[in-house]
Design an enzyme around this catalytic site. Structure first.
Site, short mmCIF file in Angstrom:
data_model
loop_
_atom_site.label_atom_id
_atom_site.label_comp_id
_atom_site.label_asym_id
_atom_site.label_seq_id
_atom_site.Cartn_x
_atom_site.Cartn_y
_atom_site.Cartn_z
CG ASP A 8 42.80 -41.74 63.47
OD1 ASP A 8 41.81 -42.15 62.85
OD2 ASP A 8 42.96 -40.56 63.79
CG ASP A 130 41.27 -33.43 55.81
OD1 ASP A 130 40.14 -33.87 56.09
OD2 ASP A 130 42.23 -34.15 55.50
#
Length: 240
Positions: A8, A130
């Site tokens: 990330d 998500d």
């Protein structure tokens, strides 16, 4: 089962967030290429990258440069998500060497556009779904919709045969080291034939073994590798 070690990116540096909260960030050094090479040395043959700046509308320039360096340094297929909301971004990232892109918010808000892009770039686009309590979260997890994750998956499948995968993340599990939402993953797998990538909360070797037993096509693993809870070489042995 494919294993996608996660990197990330925020301001060009490798970080991890707890439950997608930008105020709960851990930074792991200055150079994400070091982690990319480390995972490659452990046997990784693919990487999952996330642009956390672009995900919430911030300047992606530093992360774009980091992605290009990762692709060049490793030569590995890289899947990338975060802020992929228009065709210009799709083209730019494919030109930068990214193998597959993950579209989240716009896939929910504009499924016609997303499925048209899937048809224009077959096999290059995955839907990042998500979920929070089964409902799709958008805008870098800052908003929750009224659409269920399964409803969105079915809608996308009805509109195109060229969607590469679904990356399914249970936000409550992400970065919390509590294991995946196996029930949610099972329900999603039963609801659609789109290849499913488990993401969020994969913490122990037992988690990996259970995903293999479920015949999960792929899993993304992040924090447990950075914290040393699992060794990637061992994870890959189990998955293979």
């Amino acid at each position: 089962m494919e294993i996608w070690p996660a990197i990330d990116l925020r301001h060009g540096k490798p970080v991890r967030l707890r439950q997608g909260d930008y105020d709960q960030q851990t930074t792991f050094g200055d150079d994400p290429v070091e982690f990319a090479k480390r995972w490659q040395d452990c046997g990784a043959d693919r990487l999952h990258l996330v642009d956390l700046d672009a995900a919430r509308g911030d300047d992606p320039a530093a992360n774009r440069a980091a992605v290009e360096r990762i692709v060049k340094a490793t030569g590995l297929p890289c899947q990338m998500g975060g802020g992929v909301r228009d065709e210009e971004t799709i083209v730019a990232l494919i030109d930068a060497g990214v193998s597959r892109l993950v579209v989240g918010s716009r896939a929910l808000k504009d499924p016609e556009w997303f499925t048209a892009m899937c048809d224009a770039y077959p096999g290059k686009l995955a839907a990042g779904i998500d979920a929070r309590d089964g409902l799709v979260a958008t805008q870098g997890w800052l908003e929750t919709s009224e659409v269920t994750a399964i409803e969105l998956a079915k809608t996308l499948r009805e509109k195109t045969a060229n969607i590469a995968a679904i990356i399914y993340t249970d936000i409550a599990r992400d970065g919390m080291m509590q294991g995946p939402n196996f029930d949610g993953l099972g329900e999603m797998a039963a609801a659609t034939d789109i290849p499913l990538v488990a993401s969020g909360g994969v913490t122990t070797y037992e988690d990996v073994e259970k995903l293999v037993a479920m015949k999960m096509p792929a899993a993304i693993i992040g924090r447990s590798l950075y914290d040393g809870v699992m060794d990637l070489s061992r994870v890959l042995e189990i998955a293979r």
